[in-house]
Design a protein around this motif. Structure first.
Motif, PDB file in Angstrom:
ATOM      1  N   THR A   1       0.548   3.788  -1.727  1.00  0.00           N
ATOM      2  CA  THR A   1      -0.250   5.029  -1.842  1.00  0.00           C
ATOM      3  C   THR A   1      -0.407   5.724  -0.490  1.00  0.00           C
ATOM      4  OG1 THR A   1      -2.223   3.642  -1.698  1.00  0.00           O
ATOM      5  CG2 THR A   1      -1.572   4.381  -3.874  1.00  0.00           C
ATOM      6  N   GLU A   2      -0.351   4.964   0.584  1.00  0.00           N
ATOM      7  CA  GLU A   2      -0.449   5.579   1.901  1.00  0.00           C
ATOM      8  C   GLU A   2       0.764   6.471   2.187  1.00  0.00           C
ATOM      9  OE1 GLU A   2      -3.517   5.420   2.695  1.00  0.00           O
ATOM     10  OE2 GLU A   2      -3.442   4.413   4.633  1.00  0.00           O
TER      11      GLU A   2
ATOM     12  N   ARG B   1       0.843  -1.197   0.000  1.00  0.00           N
ATOM     13  CA  ARG B   1       0.000   0.000   0.000  1.00  0.00           C
ATOM     14  C   ARG B   1       0.884   1.254   0.000  1.00  0.00           C
ATOM     15  NH1 ARG B   1      -5.315  -0.768   0.901  1.00  0.00           N
ATOM     16  NH2 ARG B   1      -5.110  -2.507   2.338  1.00  0.00           N
TER      17      ARG B   1
ATOM     18  N   LYS C   1       0.354  13.984  -7.772  1.00  0.00           N
ATOM     19  CA  LYS C   1      -0.645  14.571  -6.885  1.00  0.00           C
ATOM     20  C   LYS C   1      -1.504  15.571  -7.660  1.00  0.00           C
ATOM     21  CE  LYS C   1      -1.009  17.182  -2.581  1.00  0.00           C
ATOM     22  NZ  LYS C   1      -0.270  17.708  -1.429  1.00  0.00           N
TER      23      LYS C   1
ATOM     24  N   ALA D   1       2.202   8.230  -0.253  1.00  0.00           N
ATOM     25  CA  ALA D   1       2.337   9.160  -1.384  1.00  0.00           C
ATOM     26  C   ALA D   1       2.763  10.556  -0.932  1.00  0.00           C
ATOM     27  CB  ALA D   1       1.021   9.239  -2.165  1.00  0.00           C
TER      28      ALA D   1
ATOM     29  N   ILE E   1       4.160  10.072  -8.747  1.00  0.00           N
ATOM     30  CA  ILE E   1       3.237  10.156  -7.611  1.00  0.00           C
ATOM     31  C   ILE E   1       1.986  10.910  -8.051  1.00  0.00           C
ATOM     32  CG2 ILE E   1       2.920  11.106  -5.287  1.00  0.00           C
ATOM     33  CD1 ILE E   1       6.037  10.680  -4.950  1.00  0.00           C
TER      34      ILE E   1
ATOM     35  N   ASN F   1      -6.029  13.635  -5.192  1.00  0.00           N
ATOM     36  CA  ASN F   1      -5.869  12.348  -5.861  1.00  0.00           C
ATOM     37  C   ASN F   1      -4.400  12.130  -6.220  1.00  0.00           C
ATOM     38  OD1 ASN F   1      -7.282  10.013  -6.963  1.00  0.00           O
ATOM     39  ND2 ASN F   1      -6.478  10.734  -8.922  1.00  0.00           N
ATOM     40  N   TYR F   2      -3.967  10.899  -6.169  1.00  0.00           N
ATOM     41  CA  TYR F   2      -2.607  10.559  -6.568  1.00  0.00           C
ATOM     42  C   TYR F   2      -2.655   9.581  -7.725  1.00  0.00           C
ATOM     43  CZ  TYR F   2      -1.403  12.612  -2.076  1.00  0.00           C
ATOM     44  OH  TYR F   2      -1.270  13.475  -1.034  1.00  0.00           O
TER      45      TYR F   2
ATOM     46  N   LEU G   1      -0.193   7.708  -8.392  1.00  0.00           N
ATOM     47  CA  LEU G   1       0.507   6.531  -7.860  1.00  0.00           C
ATOM     48  C   LEU G   1      -0.488   5.422  -7.527  1.00  0.00           C
ATOM     49  CD1 LEU G   1       3.330   5.606  -6.713  1.00  0.00           C
ATOM     50  CD2 LEU G   1       2.498   6.388  -4.503  1.00  0.00           C
ATOM     51  N   ARG G   2      -0.156   4.212  -7.912  1.00  0.00           N
ATOM     52  CA  ARG G   2      -1.014   3.066  -7.591  1.00  0.00           C
ATOM     53  C   ARG G   2      -0.278   2.142  -6.651  1.00  0.00           C
ATOM     54  NH1 ARG G   2      -2.151   2.692 -13.802  1.00  0.00           N
ATOM     55  NH2 ARG G   2      -1.382   0.565 -13.647  1.00  0.00           N
ATOM     56  N   ASP G   3      -1.045   1.347  -5.918  1.00  0.00           N
ATOM     57  CA  ASP G   3      -0.396   0.389  -5.041  1.00  0.00           C
ATOM     58  C   ASP G   3       0.434  -0.577  -5.868  1.00  0.00           C
ATOM     59  OD1 ASP G   3      -1.178   1.441  -2.674  1.00  0.00           O
ATOM     60  OD2 ASP G   3      -2.989   0.246  -2.499  1.00  0.00           O
TER      61      ASP G   3
END
Length: 1001
Positions: free
Chosen positions: A272-273, A270, A301, A275, A299, A497-498, A500-502
RNA sequence: GCCCCGAUGGCGGAAUUGGUAGACGCGCCAGACUCAAAAUCUGGUAUUCGCAAGGAUGUGCAGGUUCGAUUCCUGUUCGGGGCACCA
């Protein structure tokens, strides 16, 4: 015969006597390599009073092709820096290891049946030999291999740390899941938003009522290492999952079978946490700006709003109704355009699609989804000119206007991106515009005159029109107002929103780290959890990768491990059969080097506190976002959980450019190629189109033409072309014969078939060839082995030549033109110390001022260059230095001893030899880098270029401390200046101290 | 398509903070040494006009800012890398 034998003997004797002080790099290099090895000269201790310095190379994947000349570029640079730092009094950690798990070894195993462990071992041995050959100062006692159980034990251990952790946004750090459970028992999850499933809400009562399975499923939505679903390339014919790399032109690379996207249960990290933190802490890193920029973009943002579109009553009422709550949520960075929404687009994979599709559209939607399954994400993103899509027949309700909005699906919307759905504003977005035009969807203009009807107005300036209460507002104002209204209506909210994906963390492969996970009643548990550990005594790490006899995929796309029943089945339950991806081991290896033999911890806190961050990390920028982002996340997680004392792994990061290969192709040749494994003969016509015309080549000769997708004739690659081609890219007849005899080409080649382009100056016929610069790779037959260069010129020449090629961060093709010059330089350096006939030349005479100036300027320049990693200019400076000392016939110890030390980081073998010849008995690396004396580097006058109107016309010399007024007076009085001014009045007199003079008229 | 980088003599490149474009090396040309070759050494070598002195042009292309631009800005062309399962 007898006579010439005697003559030969005389020549040999003469050679031995006369050349006893020759620069014999073979002898010198072999001798000192042995000395370094025998005396453990490069072994580094964790206990040291000196300041520490950690210089790291990206460790290599040991491929079967061996090391090529491109790999060492960065290694040489870091080696120079490491040696320099050591001479400067630092305790330098400079380790090397191998990223030994990976797909190619497994692929090779599938083809040949050789176990990856065996081939990997072999490849590592080869790499090690090649690395040693170049004379690096690695502390090999610290070598790590990611495929070693002693190493991956800790990769698995870190995975478990992530599995047992969640991200606490209040504390802004990872915390143990046990704390989360305690919280849930007390108050449910109302104060900790669920990152995996935003709709998941429960109170303490409900939590305590959950079954074990439900609890674990809820926790899974929080864990930093978790299970979810992702699309993979599935190849039915091979019964296996393929990597992106293995899918070429929409079919499997092996065998050319069809492939499709398939959803599979996978492990994820995870990331994204993290990011926001990954983004924010970039600012404090000493990385190049482009590198940081790439990470920022990755990332991705963006600030905007989430907007919920309800479904029309027709869909949520009556038989087969869709749940009223299941609206469609979109993320937009342009909430100001909300009144310009003319349709919505869902990713074809979007869950709701089948539910909302009307009866009439079912067939079309199903067909379209099949088409999309064959498309890669890359194709879907890049082929923008091709507009495809399908109407679902359903309508959403606009949250502000209540108008019906048609719902489409299209491949340009990706499932894993944002919410997998977009609100389309054709008047303001290019792709939406193209889509609306293509399908004839009416376009609402919300930009007044700015929108022409021809193309979307996507600029972010101007006012919004035709948008009820937003009309007349600027884009920024309208965004705010729109969000406020949506929030009031309960139809939207502000959202960051990011992109970046998990990170997908599962591979359906054999050659990787097994997961320390066992399924009990289909619930995954870490093997360190009581249910496994206490009850079944299965908890100890590592979970060793079992040996297998074959590498066939398991049932239903599972990895090969699924076939080993004894291994999968345990007392507690079934083991996870996926393995970890390549980046698992490489995400933390820099920590292991600090304490590589520790059995009880991944590295002791003492060791990680001492060595701390990597001071300089050198590697290719192809890793800019993958490896470097994952390592940063792992470091932050380990920091959060209290295992290490720093939360960024690499303080300074440098990129090395790629050394590309030179590939040659025949432009005028005709022959035939035997297709591999077949008896069919394929005609290969290699020619320019004009030749095709001219010679009326019979296309249907014995078989097929070798024609590319574009219909052009494919030029024939000359394998290892650089060894056969002349300087004008010609392959002469004799070289052609040599080529077809020496290189197995899989071709039926004969001289009779050759169309000779013409004759060389020597009257020899030749084939014209063309040169292409490509990635250096085994499959392109353009690999150059450093061993060959080292054998011919020595490691010191090789090292200095690679540095001399240009700045390390720039990519360039490999070319041995010019290596002679560097080799000559080293011979010339040697001749300052020794004469081939007269022997050792060093004397103890006092150096002259000129000699001292040359030396000290060189020391200063080298120091400055090394500190800024500009090694190419260092080599130039050494050449200048040696040229000048040679001109002065300088053989003085007072000059040459410091010079040997200065060049040691670059050419360690010759430096060591000279150092010992100078009478020292310990290694040159234990000495101190010479200090330059400013009195020899300072100039006291400057030859100023004098420009008239910015154009340099003459030069005038002034002492450095001359005042501007004095200079102006002198310049204006100069007759040449007067001449150039042509009688025009002086407008401005510019004087930049130490730089130049400009007279503006 | 999106993101990042690059483009300077015949070639690799230098010019570090906007201040003499082409350092250093290769290649090429000429010369020295040598019976000869290799090795080594010396000189020349961006283009162009000129016998020369000297001039003009010149850092992918088109503009801009500046006394001054290879360097900063805008646009553009070409090449390289990455785009989430190659490593």
């Amino acid at each position: 015969m007898g006579f010439s034998f005697v003559l030969l003997q005389i020549v040999i004797v003469e050679f031995l006597f006369l050349n006893f002080m020759e620069y014999d790099f073979k002898k010198i290099e072999a001798e000192w390599k042995k000395y370094w090895n025998d005396n453990h000269v490069y072994k580094v201790s964790n206990e040291n009073d000196k300041p520490k310095c950690y210089v790291l190379d990206m460790f290599p994947y040991p491929s079967g092709a061996g090391l090529h000349v491109g790999h060492p570029l960065g290694y040489i640079a870091s080696d120079i820096y490491a040696r320099y730092k050591r001479l400067k009094g630092f305790n330098v950690l400079h380790p090397m290891g191998f990223d030994a798990f990976g797909l190619p070894a497994e692929q090779y195993a599938i083809e040949t049946g050789q176990h990856p462990a065996v081939t990997t071992e072999k490849n590592i041995a080869r790499y090690r030999e090649q690395l040693d050959n170049i004379g690096f100062c690695y502390d090999w006692s610290r070598e790590v291999r990611t495929s070693d159980p002693k190493y991956y034990k800790w990769t698995q251990w870190i995975f478990l740390q992530l599995f047992h952790s969640w991200y606490d946004h209040k504390a802004d750090k990872a915390q143990p899941v046990s704390e989360l459970i305690a919280l849930f028992e007390k108050e449910g999850n109302q104060n900790v938003a669920c990152p995996g499933d935003e709709t998941l809400h429960f109170d303490a009562l409900k939590w305590n009522d959950f079954s074990e399975k439900e609890k674990r499923e809820a926790l899974m939505q929080y864990r930093l290492a978790y299970q979810g679903y992702a699309q993979v390339w599935w190849c039915e014919a091979l019964g296996t999952v393929l990597a992106n790399d293995e899918v070429v032109n929409g079919v499997s690379e092996r065998g050319g079978h069809p492939v499709e996207r398939k959803n599979m249960r996978q492990w994820f990290l995870r990331i994204t946490e993290y990011a926001e933190r990954l983004l924010a802490s970039l600012d404090n890193l000493d990385w190049t700006e482009p590198m940081k920029e790439m990470q920022r973009n990755w990332i991705g943002k963006s600030v905007g709003a989430e907007v919920r579109f309800g479904l029309t009553p027709a869909l949520s009422e009556g038989e087969g109704a869709v749940d009223q709550n299941s609206g469609i949520t979109v993320f937009t960075t342009r909430p100001d355009t909300v009144f310009g929404v003319d349709f919505m687009v869902l990713a074809p994979e979007y869950e709701l699609v089948d539910d909302i599709t009307t009866e009439e559209q079912k067939e079309a939607i199903s067909q379209y989804k099949t088409y999309v399954k064959s498309r890669s994400e890359r194709e879907r993103m890049s082929e923008v000119k091709q507009v495809t899509g399908c109407f679902t027949g359903a309508y959403a309700r606009h949250p502000l206007t209540n108008k019906n909005i048609p719902i489409w699906i299209s491949e340009y919307v990706l499932a894993g991106y944002g919410t997998g759905a977009i609100m389309a504003v054709p008047s303001g977005d290019d792709r939406d515009h193209a889509f609306a035009k293509h399908f004839g969807i009416p376009i609402t203009n919300i930009f007044g005159d700015k929108y022409t009807g021809e193309e979307a107005y996507s600029a972010k300036t101007g006012t919004i029109e035709n948008s009820e209460f937003l009309s007349g507002m600027s884009i920024a104002e309208a965004s705010e107002a729109a969000i406020d209204e949506l929030v009031d209506d309960g139809a939207g909210r502000r959202k960051v929103n990011y992109k970046l994906r998990d990170a997908g963390f599962s591979r359906q492969r054999y050659w990787g780290e097994p997961f320390p996970i066992i399924y009990v009643d289909d619930i995954p548990y870490g093997i360190d959890e009581p249910i496994i550990h206490n009850e079944h005594k299965l908890g100890s790490l590592p979970v060793e990768l079992p040996m297998v006899a074959y590498y066939k995929p398991g049932p239903e796309g599972q990895g090969p491990l699924a076939n080993i029943e004894d291994w999968v089945e345990t007392d507690a339950g079934e083991r996870e059969t996926n393995t970890m991806p390549g980046y698992a081991g490489s995400s933390w290896y820099f920590l292991r080097y600090m304490d590589p033999h520790n059995d009880t911890e991944f590295a002791s806190r003492k060791a990680t506190d001492y060595w701390n961050q990597v001071d300089v990390y050198i590697g290719g920028n192809e890793h800019a976002v993958g490896h470097l982002l994952y390592s940063r996340m792992w470091t932050k997680a380990l920091y959060d959980l209290g295992h290490i004392g720093f939360d960024e792994p690499f303080k300074k990061m440098l990129n090395q450019g790629m050394i590309q290969g030179q590939s040659y192709f025949m432009n005028s040749f005709m022959g035939s190629e035997l297709l591999p494994g077949e008896n069919e003969v394929k005609v290969v016509m290699i020619s320019s189109d004009e030749n095709l015309e001219k010679f009326k080549i019979p296309f249907d000769l014995n078989g097929k033409m070798h024609v590319s997708a574009s219909g052009n004739v494919v030029p024939l690659r000359i394998k290892y072309g650089h060894t056969y081609i002349d300087t004008k890219n010609r392959l002469t007849k004799s070289k052609f014969l040599e080529y077809i005899n020496a290189v197995p080409t899989g071709l039926i080649l004969s001289v009779e078939n050759v169309y000779w382009k013409g004759q060389t100056e020597n009257g020899e016929e030749y084939i014209q060839c063309s040169l292409e610069i490509e990635k250096m790779s085994k499959s392109k037959y353009n690999v150059v082995n450093p061993d060959d260069i080292v054998a011919q010129y020595g490691a010191d020449t090789f090292r200095m030549y690679e540095m001399f090629l240009g700045p390390i961060d720039v990519s360039k093709p490999w070319d041995t033109k010019g290596i002679e010059g560097v080799h000559r330089f080293l011979k010339k350096l040697w001749r300052l110390y020794a004469d081939e006939q007269k022997g050792w030349l060093i004397n103890d005479d006092a150096p002259t001022n000129d000699e001292l100036r040359i030396l000290h300027k060189t020391i200063k320049k080298i120091e400055e260059d090394v500190e800024r990693f500009a090694f190419n200019t260092s080599v130039s400076q050494f050449m200048i230095c040696v040229n000048e000392l040679t001109a002065l016939s300088c053989h003085k110890r007072g000059i040459l001893e410091p010079l040997a030390l200065t060049i040691c980081p670059f050419a360690p073998h010759i430096a060591e030899e000279l150092w010992h010849q100078l009478g020292h008995t310990t290694s040159v690396i234990s000495a101190n880098f010479p200090k330059y004396d400013e009195q020899y580097t300072r100039e006291n006058s400057k030859v100023y270029p004098v420009a008239i109107n910015g154009r340099t016309r003459l030069e005038m010399e002034f002492p450095l401390d001359t005042q501007k007024a004095t200079i102006e007076q002198a310049v204006m009085a100069d007759e040449n200046v007067v001449k150039w001014m042509e009688g025009k009045p002086l407008k401005k007199f510019i004087f930049v101290e130490g730089k130049m003079i400009n007279v503006v008229v």
